[in-house]
Design a protein around this motif. Structure first.
Motif, PDB file in Angstrom:
ATOM      1  N   LEU A  24     -12.512 -16.509-100.288  1.00  0.00           N
ATOM      2  CA  LEU A  24     -11.792 -16.959 -99.139  1.00  0.00           C
ATOM      3  C   LEU A  24     -10.871 -15.600 -98.680  1.00  0.00           C
ATOM      4  O   LEU A  24     -10.709 -15.566 -97.513  1.00  0.00           O
ATOM      5  CB  LEU A  24     -10.961 -18.188 -99.416  1.00  0.00           C
ATOM      6  N   ILE A  25     -10.108 -15.093 -99.490  1.00  0.00           N
ATOM      7  CA  ILE A  25      -9.173 -13.782 -99.275  1.00  0.00           C
ATOM      8  C   ILE A  25      -9.969 -12.934 -98.290  1.00  0.00           C
ATOM      9  O   ILE A  25      -9.918 -12.433 -97.456  1.00  0.00           O
ATOM     10  CB  ILE A  25      -8.591 -13.133-100.440  1.00  0.00           C
ATOM     11  N   THR A  26     -11.409 -12.598 -99.114  1.00  0.00           N
ATOM     12  CA  THR A  26     -12.211 -11.683 -97.938  1.00  0.00           C
ATOM     13  C   THR A  26     -12.460 -12.022 -96.690  1.00  0.00           C
ATOM     14  O   THR A  26     -12.761 -11.356 -95.898  1.00  0.00           O
ATOM     15  CB  THR A  26     -13.601 -11.438 -98.902  1.00  0.00           C
ATOM     16  N   LYS A  27     -12.949 -13.472 -96.704  1.00  0.00           N
ATOM     17  CA  LYS A  27     -13.130 -13.982 -95.308  1.00  0.00           C
ATOM     18  C   LYS A  27     -11.952 -13.790 -94.673  1.00  0.00           C
ATOM     19  O   LYS A  27     -12.344 -13.634 -93.090  1.00  0.00           O
ATOM     20  CB  LYS A  27     -13.641 -15.372 -95.549  1.00  0.00           C
ATOM     21  N   ILE A  28     -10.862 -14.388 -94.854  1.00  0.00           N
ATOM     22  CA  ILE A  28      -9.789 -14.209 -93.993  1.00  0.00           C
ATOM     23  C   ILE A  28      -9.448 -12.673 -93.707  1.00  0.00           C
ATOM     24  O   ILE A  28      -9.051 -12.492 -92.384  1.00  0.00           O
ATOM     25  CB  ILE A  28      -8.520 -14.904 -94.760  1.00  0.00           C
ATOM     26  N   SER A  37      -7.176 -12.583 -85.885  1.00  0.00           N
ATOM     27  CA  SER A  37      -6.509 -13.915 -86.581  1.00  0.00           C
ATOM     28  C   SER A  37      -7.781 -14.579 -87.328  1.00  0.00           C
ATOM     29  O   SER A  37      -8.772 -14.472 -86.928  1.00  0.00           O
ATOM     30  CB  SER A  37      -5.779 -14.852 -85.810  1.00  0.00           C
ATOM     31  N   ALA A  38      -7.310 -15.406 -88.317  1.00  0.00           N
ATOM     32  CA  ALA A  38      -8.351 -16.229 -88.935  1.00  0.00           C
ATOM     33  C   ALA A  38      -8.010 -17.659 -88.543  1.00  0.00           C
ATOM     34  O   ALA A  38      -6.524 -18.085 -88.614  1.00  0.00           O
ATOM     35  CB  ALA A  38      -8.382 -15.708 -90.595  1.00  0.00           C
ATOM     36  N   SER A  39      -8.958 -18.393 -88.966  1.00  0.00           N
ATOM     37  CA  SER A  39      -8.504 -19.968 -88.997  1.00  0.00           C
ATOM     38  C   SER A  39      -9.184 -20.747 -90.123  1.00  0.00           C
ATOM     39  O   SER A  39     -10.523 -20.562 -90.309  1.00  0.00           O
ATOM     40  CB  SER A  39      -8.776 -20.675 -87.710  1.00  0.00           C
ATOM     41  N   VAL A  40      -8.701 -21.490 -90.952  1.00  0.00           N
ATOM     42  CA  VAL A  40      -9.222 -22.170 -92.135  1.00  0.00           C
ATOM     43  C   VAL A  40      -8.787 -23.553 -92.053  1.00  0.00           C
ATOM     44  O   VAL A  40      -7.484 -23.875 -91.991  1.00  0.00           O
ATOM     45  CB  VAL A  40      -8.695 -21.537 -93.425  1.00  0.00           C
ATOM     46  N   VAL A  41      -9.785 -24.332 -92.476  1.00  0.00           N
ATOM     47  CA  VAL A  41      -9.469 -25.775 -92.694  1.00  0.00           C
ATOM     48  C   VAL A  41      -9.497 -26.161 -94.121  1.00  0.00           C
ATOM     49  O   VAL A  41     -10.417 -25.810 -94.778  1.00  0.00           O
ATOM     50  CB  VAL A  41     -10.757 -26.528 -91.965  1.00  0.00           C
ATOM     51  N   LEU A  42      -8.481 -26.622 -94.544  1.00  0.00           N
ATOM     52  CA  LEU A  42      -8.091 -26.968 -95.949  1.00  0.00           C
ATOM     53  C   LEU A  42      -8.431 -28.309 -96.423  1.00  0.00           C
ATOM     54  O   LEU A  42      -8.641 -29.298 -95.281  1.00  0.00           O
ATOM     55  CB  LEU A  42      -6.554 -26.762 -96.278  1.00  0.00           C
ATOM     56  N   THR A  43      -8.847 -28.637 -97.396  1.00  0.00           N
ATOM     57  CA  THR A  43      -9.210 -29.836 -98.060  1.00  0.00           C
ATOM     58  C   THR A  43      -8.251 -30.448 -99.095  1.00  0.00           C
ATOM     59  O   THR A  43      -7.487 -29.501 -99.424  1.00  0.00           O
ATOM     60  CB  THR A  43     -10.675 -29.854 -98.883  1.00  0.00           C
ATOM     61  N   ASP A  62      -2.208 -10.579-101.363  1.00  0.00           N
ATOM     62  CA  ASP A  62      -1.127  -9.856-100.608  1.00  0.00           C
ATOM     63  C   ASP A  62      -2.120  -9.053 -99.449  1.00  0.00           C
ATOM     64  O   ASP A  62      -1.409  -8.423 -98.747  1.00  0.00           O
ATOM     65  CB  ASP A  62      -0.354  -8.862-101.368  1.00  0.00           C
ATOM     66  N   ALA A  63      -3.318  -9.146 -99.721  1.00  0.00           N
ATOM     67  CA  ALA A  63      -4.082  -8.304 -98.604  1.00  0.00           C
ATOM     68  C   ALA A  63      -4.236  -9.118 -97.423  1.00  0.00           C
ATOM     69  O   ALA A  63      -4.607  -8.789 -96.008  1.00  0.00           O
ATOM     70  CB  ALA A  63      -5.521  -8.206 -99.022  1.00  0.00           C
ATOM     71  N   VAL A  64      -3.755 -10.481 -97.523  1.00  0.00           N
ATOM     72  CA  VAL A  64      -3.889 -11.234 -96.035  1.00  0.00           C
ATOM     73  C   VAL A  64      -2.726 -11.084 -95.406  1.00  0.00           C
ATOM     74  O   VAL A  64      -1.633 -11.132 -95.943  1.00  0.00           O
ATOM     75  CB  VAL A  64      -4.003 -12.933 -96.730  1.00  0.00           C
ATOM     76  N   ASP A  65      -2.709 -11.327 -94.054  1.00  0.00           N
ATOM     77  CA  ASP A  65      -1.741 -11.300 -93.092  1.00  0.00           C
ATOM     78  C   ASP A  65      -1.374 -12.680 -92.830  1.00  0.00           C
ATOM     79  O   ASP A  65      -2.040 -13.233 -92.121  1.00  0.00           O
ATOM     80  CB  ASP A  65      -1.866 -10.486 -91.689  1.00  0.00           C
TER      81      ASP A  65
END
Ligand SMILES: O=C1O[C@H](COP(=O)(O)O)[C@@H](O)[C@H](O)[C@H]1O
Length: 261
Positions: A24-28, A37-43, A62-65
């Motif tokens: 997930l980190i890599t995808k974001i 920007s990125a968009s993620v839907v949580l479960t 910490d690689a994610v903004d």
């Protein structure tokens, strides 16, 4: 068009959570690099919260903004704000309170003491409007094209709050609906529908533990989505099942051959 499910089976649920968090980190990071920007839907649920806790513990977080991330939910238990059973409360505890998110980009599903009060259908319609406002002309309908949409798989094959045979799983028009009489407590919930789920680029289904083995086997063996909602969850470009060995233990050999000695 549905994308064929791809399976990744990890040794146990801890490793599955850590590997999914890394993925997930890599995808974001990739989405932020290519689209800003990125968009993620949580479960909600045990596997979803396990992933968030693993993400909180990963140095690579910490690689994610975090300020350029939109968070949405696949479903919510329709309870008062701050209730410990709400999916967002659990997500806050597992991760969200520890990272510098932009509060305007945290799109919580309404609570039962929110602006629509106890009217879950009005609350669902309000969330559908919020999604529609976020969708741009480049999107394919009234929801944004989520980068990753995650779903826990229930032992009865439910995903989000789409339970077998209930009206919500039959919905073909609306993107968000209220759920009445869910077999798993609480009975009243808000959920994305299958058409909204299928707007995501990637749909990841998380299943760890022996109690998920039968559900995974049913959903991946050609069951219909009304009887097995997990079978109807797929993404535009990718559908990924992330399992542990226990959840994969009843899969047909054609899907998950036993390791050679
Ligand atoms: O109630 C819910 O259950 C499912 C599955 O949860 P699990 O604990 O069996 O993994 C979850 O995906 C959903 O978001 C939640 O509201």
């Amino acid at each position: 068009m549905s994308t064929a499910p791809q399976l990744v089976v990890h040794r146990d649920k801890e490793l599955m959570a850590q590997a999914a968090a890394a993925r997930l980190i890599t995808k974001i990071v990739d989405a932020q690099a290519s689209r800003g920007s990125a968009s993620v839907v949580l479960t909600g649920g045990r596997n979803g919260n396990g992933l968030l806790a693993a993400l909180a513990a990963a140095p690579a977080r910490d690689a994610v903004d975090w300020s350029r991330l939109d968070l949405w939910w696949g479903d919510e238990r329709f309870l008062p704000e701050g209730d410990p059973e709400r999916n967002i409360t659990q997500a806050r505890e597992a991760l969200l309170d520890t990272v510098p998110l932009d509060p305007k980009r945290v799109h919580a599903m309404p609570a039962s003491d929110g602006p629509d009060g106890a009217d879950v259908d009005a609350a669902a319609a309000a969330y559908a409007e919020e999604l529609a406002r976020a969708a741009g002309p480049e999107n394919h309908g009234p929801v944004p094209t989520f980068d990753v949409l995650m779903l826990g798989v229930g032992p009865d094959t439910h995903v989000a709050s789409l339970f077998p045979e209930l009206p919500a799983v039959r919905e073909t028009d609306r993107t968000v609906v209220g759920v009445h009489g869910a077999p798993k407590p609480p009975p009243t919930r808000v959920t994305l529908t299958l058409p909204a789920i299928r707007a995501a680029r990637e749909v990841w289904l998380l299943a760890a533990g022996e109690d998920k083995a039968q559900a995974a086997a049913i959903a991946l063996s050609g069951a219909g989505e009304i009887q097995a909602p997990a079978a109807g969850a797929y993404g535009r470009s990718r559908t990924l099942w992330l399992l542990d060995g226990a959840a994969a233990s009843q899969l047909p050999r054609s899907l998950y051959p036993p390791a050679s000695a």
